[in-house]
Design an enzyme around this catalytic site. Structure first.
Site, PDB file in Angstrom:
ATOM      1  N   ASP A 194     -44.286  42.167   5.032  1.00  0.00           N
ATOM      2  CA  ASP A 194     -44.026  42.738   3.709  1.00  0.00           C
ATOM      3  C   ASP A 194     -45.056  43.794   3.322  1.00  0.00           C
ATOM      4  O   ASP A 194     -45.362  43.966   2.149  1.00  0.00           O
ATOM      5  CB  ASP A 194     -43.999  41.641   2.625  1.00  0.00           C
ATOM      6  CG  ASP A 194     -43.073  40.514   2.998  1.00  0.00           C
ATOM      7  OD1 ASP A 194     -41.968  40.809   3.484  1.00  0.00           O
ATOM      8  OD2 ASP A 194     -43.456  39.339   2.826  1.00  0.00           O
ATOM      9  N   GLY A 252     -44.743  46.914   3.484  1.00  0.00           N
ATOM     10  CA  GLY A 252     -44.148  48.176   3.038  1.00  0.00           C
ATOM     11  C   GLY A 252     -43.773  49.049   4.225  1.00  0.00           C
ATOM     12  O   GLY A 252     -43.716  50.280   4.120  1.00  0.00           O
ATOM     13  N   LYS A 285     -40.623  51.620   3.825  1.00  0.00           N
ATOM     14  CA  LYS A 285     -40.822  52.949   3.238  1.00  0.00           C
ATOM     15  C   LYS A 285     -41.488  53.886   4.250  1.00  0.00           C
ATOM     16  O   LYS A 285     -41.098  55.049   4.391  1.00  0.00           O
ATOM     17  CB  LYS A 285     -41.686  52.844   1.973  1.00  0.00           C
ATOM     18  CG  LYS A 285     -42.142  54.202   1.515  1.00  0.00           C
ATOM     19  CD  LYS A 285     -42.879  54.237   0.217  1.00  0.00           C
ATOM     20  CE  LYS A 285     -43.591  55.583   0.122  1.00  0.00           C
ATOM     21  NZ  LYS A 285     -44.180  55.841  -1.172  1.00  0.00           N
ATOM     22  N   ALA A 343     -36.687  39.674   8.740  1.00  0.00           N
ATOM     23  CA  ALA A 343     -37.352  40.828   8.143  1.00  0.00           C
ATOM     24  C   ALA A 343     -36.463  41.403   7.043  1.00  0.00           C
ATOM     25  O   ALA A 343     -35.272  41.131   7.000  1.00  0.00           O
ATOM     26  CB  ALA A 343     -37.576  41.886   9.212  1.00  0.00           C
ATOM     27  N   HIS A 372     -36.310  45.227   4.703  1.00  0.00           N
ATOM     28  CA  HIS A 372     -36.930  46.460   4.242  1.00  0.00           C
ATOM     29  C   HIS A 372     -36.173  46.950   3.023  1.00  0.00           C
ATOM     30  O   HIS A 372     -34.960  47.092   3.067  1.00  0.00           O
ATOM     31  CB  HIS A 372     -36.815  47.553   5.312  1.00  0.00           C
ATOM     32  CG  HIS A 372     -37.685  47.310   6.501  1.00  0.00           C
ATOM     33  ND1 HIS A 372     -38.913  46.706   6.426  1.00  0.00           N
ATOM     34  CD2 HIS A 372     -37.511  47.624   7.791  1.00  0.00           C
ATOM     35  CE1 HIS A 372     -39.452  46.665   7.628  1.00  0.00           C
ATOM     36  NE2 HIS A 372     -38.618  47.211   8.476  1.00  0.00           N
ATOM     37  N   THR A 373     -36.893  47.214   1.957  1.00  0.00           N
ATOM     38  CA  THR A 373     -36.254  47.783   0.777  1.00  0.00           C
ATOM     39  C   THR A 373     -36.552  49.266   0.754  1.00  0.00           C
ATOM     40  O   THR A 373     -37.716  49.671   0.790  1.00  0.00           O
ATOM     41  CB  THR A 373     -36.815  47.131  -0.504  1.00  0.00           C
ATOM     42  OG1 THR A 373     -36.693  45.717  -0.361  1.00  0.00           O
ATOM     43  CG2 THR A 373     -36.046  47.576  -1.736  1.00  0.00           C
ATOM     44  N   THR A 420     -37.655  31.519   7.048  1.00  0.00           N
ATOM     45  CA  THR A 420     -36.651  32.175   6.219  1.00  0.00           C
ATOM     46  C   THR A 420     -35.294  31.469   6.346  1.00  0.00           C
ATOM     47  O   THR A 420     -34.343  31.837   5.669  1.00  0.00           O
ATOM     48  CB  THR A 420     -36.488  33.649   6.639  1.00  0.00           C
ATOM     49  OG1 THR A 420     -36.169  33.696   8.038  1.00  0.00           O
ATOM     50  CG2 THR A 420     -37.759  34.436   6.396  1.00  0.00           C
ATOM     51  N   THR A 457     -43.991  33.439  13.088  1.00  0.00           N
ATOM     52  CA  THR A 457     -42.601  33.584  13.470  1.00  0.00           C
ATOM     53  C   THR A 457     -42.510  33.363  14.991  1.00  0.00           C
ATOM     54  O   THR A 457     -43.504  33.024  15.633  1.00  0.00           O
ATOM     55  CB  THR A 457     -42.021  34.938  12.995  1.00  0.00           C
ATOM     56  OG1 THR A 457     -40.609  34.920  13.182  1.00  0.00           O
ATOM     57  CG2 THR A 457     -42.634  36.121  13.747  1.00  0.00           C
TER      58      THR A 457
END
Ligand code: IMP
Length: 433
Positions: free
Chosen positions: A13, A15, A18, A39, A41-42, A132, A242
């Site tokens: 996380d 980033g 981006k 995973a 991604h925003t 997750t 993980t």
């Protein structure tokens, strides 16, 4: 030949989405090489601040000239992948199927993997890993046990059925007899996966060969890592990790290219630290400062929505990650979030059993007992959202970045001061570092 790897330097996380999205503008190919839809991604783009979350498809997908590759080291849940393809198409992206290539050797996450992941975690109670729940661990287990199913098997229905029957034989016993969950039906599984075969067929190929050819032709290839180094199955905080390798070395196996091909590695780190799931986290803040970072940084998981644990920047962790992956540069994200705090701390070492330690200890209990040795620095109150050059930053912020460079022995390549593409200070061309 230009191969750039992006890898997380903390617990995920950081980033990366981006940064990959930004660097993809300079890349011909963006390839994932490990992990799965654990995973997330925003990506935030445009005046309308349109948010796109991708879990499997590389973050470069929003650049139409970029070919996206899902390499053999990735584990693929085809229901999720088909959903992402549909979602992106509905928004006008991925109109040409050739923009997304899926490796035929990648392993498939089956419904039984997801069920086992959740059932095991429930049984572990407060000892759980905090996975997750996407079936990642059980899928990699079956891969290593040589009973997994791969993308290529989707196109041979008879073989798929034979292999699935063998896999389910053992896994259904575990699911039903150990955890009391209903077994998975072979016919249902084969029917469901036959539909994915048709959906995915236009995308499936030997991506290792494709990437090799692209590199040989002088194209720029960006390898997009998922998660963060401290979640690496070998080098992370085992067992709270993980199930794949995350360090740069994983590109060799997970994308099928020789390690010497990689000539640039950018590590991504937040200007502070976060972690989701269980496991040691020495600089974690349980007070109002941690709550403030969570609130201002909007620290909630993009895959599970879970609140992230927040803490000070840990230079020991990032230095170790830089060493393991041979990072040529660091991208520091979310520097703007720190404007909310008058004083900042950086962990420069740990104290364990009265001894100073400069590296992350291997033992989980030892690491859990590590007390950070902090250096305090002045904060700043200015809004950083408009800063586009290093000189635009307040002097306290510049000092903070310089100290990170010293402590991690890695130059900072990029600083992110907001979620949007433009809210970025690019210090050096990533491919030319
Ligand atoms: P799994 O990967 O779902 O098996 O989860 C194992 C551990 O890795 C858990 O602590 C997860 O929260 C963590 N994890 C997996 N992927 C990510 C990620 O992309 N960001 C942050 N944490 C992750």
């Amino acid at each position: 030949m230009s191969a750039l790897v992006i890898v997380g330097a903390q617990w995920g996380d950081e980033g990366k989405g981006k940064v990959v999205d930004l660097f993809a503008a300079h890349a011909d190919v963006v390839a994932r090489f490990q992990g799965g839809n654990n995973a997330g991604h925003t990506l935030v783009v445009g005046d309308a601040r349109e948010r796109t979350v991708v879990h499997l498809i590389p973050a470069g997908v929003l650049h139409r000239q970029t070919t996206c590759v899902i390499g053999n080291g990735v584990v693929i849940d085809p229901s999720v992948l088909c959903g992402e393809i549909d979602d992106l198409r509905a928004r006008g992206y991925l109109t040409d199927p050739a923009q997304l290539l899926i490796d035929e050797r990648a392993h498939l996450i089956l419904p039984v993997h997801k069920k086992l992941d959740v059932a095991r975690e429930e049984r572990l109670g407060d000892k759980k890993i905090g996975t997750t729940g996407r079936g990642i661990g059980p899928c990699y287990e079956d891969k290593m046990a040589r009973r997994g199913l791969r993308v290529v098997d989707l196109f041979d229905a008879e073989y798929f059925r034979e292999r699935a029957a063998r896999l389910l034989e053992g896994r259904n016993v575990e699911l039903a007899q150990v955890y009391g969950w209903p077994a998975i039906d072979l016919d249902d599984l084969c029917r469901e996966f036959a539909t994915y075969a048709e959906r995915l067929r236009p995308h499936v190929t030997d991506t290792a060969l494709y990437v090799h050819e692209q590199l040989a032709a002088g194209k720029r290839v960006l390898f997009e890592g998922a998660h963060g180094t401290m979640l690496d199955i070998d080098h992370g905080t085992y067992p709270y990790v993980t199930s794949s390798n995350i360090v740069t070395g994983a590109v060799g196996t997970g994308a099928g290219i020789p390690p010497r091909t990689v000539n640039r590695v950018i590590g991504i780190s937040k200007a502070y630290t976060t972690r989701v799931g269980g496991g040691p986290f020495p600089t974690e803040l349980h007070d109002e400062v941690g709550a403030k970072l969570r609130e201002v940084g909007d620290e909630f998981g993009s895959t599970t929505g879970r609140p992230r644990r927040c803490g000070w920047f840990d230079a020991v962790v990032v230095r170790q990650a830089a060493r393991l992956s041979g990072m040529s540069g660091l991208a520091i994200t979310k520097l703007d979030v720190l404007s909310c705090l008058p004083k900042l701390k950086i962990a420069v070492a740990y104290e364990v059993d009265g001894q100073r330690l400069e590296t992350v200890p291997a033992g989980a209990r030892k690491f859990a007992s590590a007390r950070p040795v902090y250096e305090e620095m002045d904060g700043w109150a200015e809004d950083l959202g408009q800063a586009r050059r290093f000189e635009d930053l307040p002097s306290a912020a510049r000092k903070y970045i310089s100290r990170i460079e010293e402590l991690t022995a890695t130059p900072v390549t990029l600083i992110s001061v907001g979620a949007e593409r433009e809210e970025t200070i690019l210090l050096r061309d990533p491919f030319l570092l």
